[in-house]
Design a protein around this motif. Sequence first.
Motif, short mmCIF file in Angstrom:
data_model
loop_
_atom_site.label_atom_id
_atom_site.label_comp_id
_atom_site.label_asym_id
_atom_site.label_seq_id
_atom_site.Cartn_x
_atom_site.Cartn_y
_atom_site.Cartn_z
N ASP A 10 6.02 9.69 -5.78
CA ASP A 10 4.99 8.99 -6.55
C ASP A 10 3.83 9.93 -6.86
OD1 ASP A 10 6.08 6.44 -6.77
OD2 ASP A 10 5.26 5.79 -4.84
N ASN B 227 -6.56 4.64 -5.45
CA ASN B 227 -5.62 3.54 -5.23
C ASN B 227 -5.09 3.56 -3.79
OD1 ASN B 227 -3.88 1.42 -5.56
ND2 ASN B 227 -2.98 2.18 -7.46
N ASN C 88 7.67 -0.38 0.87
CA ASN C 88 8.84 -1.04 0.30
C ASN C 88 10.11 -0.54 0.97
OD1 ASN C 88 7.34 -2.54 -1.55
ND2 ASN C 88 7.31 -0.87 -3.03
N ARG D 17 7.99 9.42 -0.50
CA ARG D 17 8.42 8.24 0.23
C ARG D 17 9.80 8.55 0.83
NH1 ARG D 17 3.73 5.18 0.33
NH2 ARG D 17 3.09 4.52 -1.76
N THR E 96 3.00 12.10 -3.59
CA THR E 96 3.38 11.23 -2.48
C THR E 96 4.90 11.19 -2.32
OG1 THR E 96 1.44 9.87 -2.97
CG2 THR E 96 3.12 8.90 -1.53
N ILE F 262 -0.05 9.05 -7.24
CA ILE F 262 -0.94 7.92 -7.05
C ILE F 262 -2.38 8.36 -7.32
CG2 ILE F 262 -1.83 6.28 -5.34
CD1 ILE F 262 0.88 6.43 -3.95
N GLU G 3 1.19 0.72 0.74
CA GLU G 3 2.24 -0.28 0.56
C GLU G 3 3.56 0.26 1.10
OE1 GLU G 3 3.87 0.64 -3.98
OE2 GLU G 3 2.50 -1.03 -3.64
N ASP H 92 -4.63 1.09 -1.66
CA ASP H 92 -3.67 0.03 -1.35
C ASP H 92 -2.25 0.45 -1.70
OD1 ASP H 92 -5.65 -1.61 -0.41
OD2 ASP H 92 -5.92 -2.68 -2.30
N LYS H 93 -2.07 1.14 -2.83
CA LYS H 93 -0.74 1.57 -3.22
C LYS H 93 -0.20 2.62 -2.25
CE LYS H 93 1.99 3.31 -7.15
NZ LYS H 93 3.00 2.24 -7.00
#
Length: 204
Positions: free
Chosen positions: A158, A164, A172, A192, A190, A160, A170, A166-167
Amino acid sequence: MPKVKKKKTKYGIFFMILGLLLIVAAGGLFAYNQALDNKAGEAAKAIYNSLTENSNSSNFKINSKSERVAVIDGVEYIGVISIPSYDITLPVQSDWSLSKLRNSPCRYSGSINSGSLIVCAHNYQSHFGKLKYIREGDRIRFTDMMGMTYVYKVSKIDLINEENIDKMKENNGWDLTLFTCNYGGKQRITLRCIRTDVNQYLTD
């Protein structure tokens, strides 16, 4: 010499001097940033060596998250992050601050035990500057202070925006997140990651 010509000559000299000053300033900034990078790399290496040399010492404790942490010069470390394909091996501090980030990556939030660890670092080449080269499918490992190695695969990358938060937090289904700022500092690169194995040593 006509006045117009004199004026053009003066402007030419001015812009030439200005250009030289900008080149010198850029060179100075590059040298300064390189010095910071080198210092950060040396600090992280010294900490890693200390963790390795004192792996059987009494400089360990159990923190409030029920994690075994190593304590060096009053700073807690939760483990070592490694990306073998990019020659990255770095100690990870238990919590973060701007001053701590100068020495090594830091936990931003979460934990290995809960499968929610987020690790941040500066974009020094000696820290997380190589994250921009990593691709989906690359493997990462995290070794905690119990000697347990967790193996991950990069599942998503990502970009970001810096505000941001909060993102960034998060989740998932990701077990590990690594991030650093891009060159301009306005975005966070970022990674993940999902866990693929435990206590497996990576050889490639």
